[in-house]
Design a protein around this motif. Structure first.
Motif, PDB file in Angstrom:
ATOM      1  N   ASN A 190      -2.074   6.358 -11.611  1.00 31.95           N
ATOM      2  CA  ASN A 190      -1.780   7.766 -11.498  1.00 31.95           C
ATOM      3  C   ASN A 190      -1.257   8.103 -10.103  1.00 31.95           C
ATOM      4  O   ASN A 190      -0.292   8.844  -9.951  1.00 31.95           O
ATOM      5  CB  ASN A 190      -3.047   8.576 -11.816  1.00 31.95           C
ATOM      6  N   MET A 191      -1.893   7.534  -9.077  1.00 33.75           N
ATOM      7  CA  MET A 191      -1.453   7.751  -7.699  1.00 33.75           C
ATOM      8  C   MET A 191      -0.038   7.208  -7.510  1.00 33.75           C
ATOM      9  O   MET A 191       0.802   7.849  -6.885  1.00 33.75           O
ATOM     10  CB  MET A 191      -2.408   7.103  -6.701  1.00 33.75           C
ATOM     11  N   LYS A 192       0.220   6.035  -8.073  1.00 36.93           N
ATOM     12  CA  LYS A 192       1.543   5.432  -7.947  1.00 36.93           C
ATOM     13  C   LYS A 192       2.603   6.340  -8.580  1.00 36.93           C
ATOM     14  O   LYS A 192       3.666   6.566  -7.995  1.00 36.93           O
ATOM     15  CB  LYS A 192       1.560   4.046  -8.606  1.00 36.93           C
ATOM     16  N   ALA A 244       7.076  10.077  -7.964  1.00 34.85           N
ATOM     17  CA  ALA A 244       7.725  11.348  -8.295  1.00 34.85           C
ATOM     18  C   ALA A 244       8.021  12.159  -7.035  1.00 34.85           C
ATOM     19  O   ALA A 244       9.119  12.696  -6.869  1.00 34.85           O
ATOM     20  CB  ALA A 244       6.839  12.145  -9.260  1.00 34.85           C
ATOM     21  N   MET A 245       7.057  12.203  -6.143  1.00 34.34           N
ATOM     22  CA  MET A 245       7.206  12.970  -4.911  1.00 34.34           C
ATOM     23  C   MET A 245       8.322  12.393  -4.035  1.00 34.34           C
ATOM     24  O   MET A 245       9.182  13.118  -3.536  1.00 34.34           O
ATOM     25  CB  MET A 245       5.862  12.936  -4.174  1.00 34.34           C
ATOM     26  N   LEU A 246       8.327  11.066  -3.890  1.00 29.95           N
ATOM     27  CA  LEU A 246       9.317  10.444  -3.012  1.00 29.95           C
ATOM     28  C   LEU A 246      10.708  10.426  -3.638  1.00 29.95           C
ATOM     29  O   LEU A 246      11.704  10.580  -2.932  1.00 29.95           O
ATOM     30  CB  LEU A 246       8.870   9.025  -2.643  1.00 29.95           C
ATOM     31  N   GLU A 247      10.790  10.254  -4.952  1.00 29.50           N
ATOM     32  CA  GLU A 247      12.103  10.282  -5.606  1.00 29.50           C
ATOM     33  C   GLU A 247      12.749  11.652  -5.479  1.00 29.50           C
ATOM     34  O   GLU A 247      13.958  11.768  -5.346  1.00 29.50           O
ATOM     35  CB  GLU A 247      11.988   9.884  -7.084  1.00 29.50           C
ATOM     36  N   ILE A 306       3.200   0.863  -0.539  1.00 28.40           N
ATOM     37  CA  ILE A 306       2.996   2.235  -0.051  1.00 28.40           C
ATOM     38  C   ILE A 306       1.695   2.790  -0.627  1.00 28.40           C
ATOM     39  O   ILE A 306       0.880   3.368   0.095  1.00 28.40           O
ATOM     40  CB  ILE A 306       4.200   3.137  -0.422  1.00 28.40           C
ATOM     41  N   VAL A 307       1.477   2.575  -1.927  1.00 31.91           N
ATOM     42  CA  VAL A 307       0.232   3.021  -2.568  1.00 31.91           C
ATOM     43  C   VAL A 307      -0.968   2.344  -1.904  1.00 31.91           C
ATOM     44  O   VAL A 307      -1.975   3.000  -1.602  1.00 31.91           O
ATOM     45  CB  VAL A 307       0.261   2.733  -4.091  1.00 31.91           C
ATOM     46  N   ALA A 308      -0.857   1.046  -1.639  1.00 31.45           N
ATOM     47  CA  ALA A 308      -1.955   0.310  -1.001  1.00 31.45           C
ATOM     48  C   ALA A 308      -2.256   0.878   0.387  1.00 31.45           C
ATOM     49  O   ALA A 308      -3.424   1.000   0.780  1.00 31.45           O
ATOM     50  CB  ALA A 308      -1.609  -1.173  -0.911  1.00 31.45           C
TER      51      ALA A 308
END
Length: 80
Positions: free
Chosen positions: A4-6, A11-14, A67-69
């Protein structure tokens, strides 16, 4: 939660960086300094974590997963 975080981060970065290929195996090479700064600022604001220039490494920004990590690591550090 990680998936979900990924999706949320993608979505935010795109939306912020539409010309960047977030499926790239070496995302960092597609980013200019403004792109790197944008990513760090957006993640800092969204997740209320502290990211600075020392976090802007090719390792941390290599792929969407890295980035998620990085975000998860900062969130874990915040709670300890």
């Amino acid at each position: 939660m990680e998936q979900n975080m990924k999706q949320q981060i993608r979505a935010m970065l795109e939306e912020a960086l539409p010309i960047v290929d977030f499926d790239s195996d070496f995302l960092f090479s597609e980013l200019d300094s403004l792109g790197v700064t944008t990513i760090l600022m957006m993640l800092s604001d969204t997740y209320d974590i502290r990211l600075d220039a020392t976090d802007a490494t090719p390792k941390n920004l290599r792929t969407l997963d890295s980035i998620v990590a990085m975000v998860e690591k900062k969130l874990a550090e915040k709670t300890t």
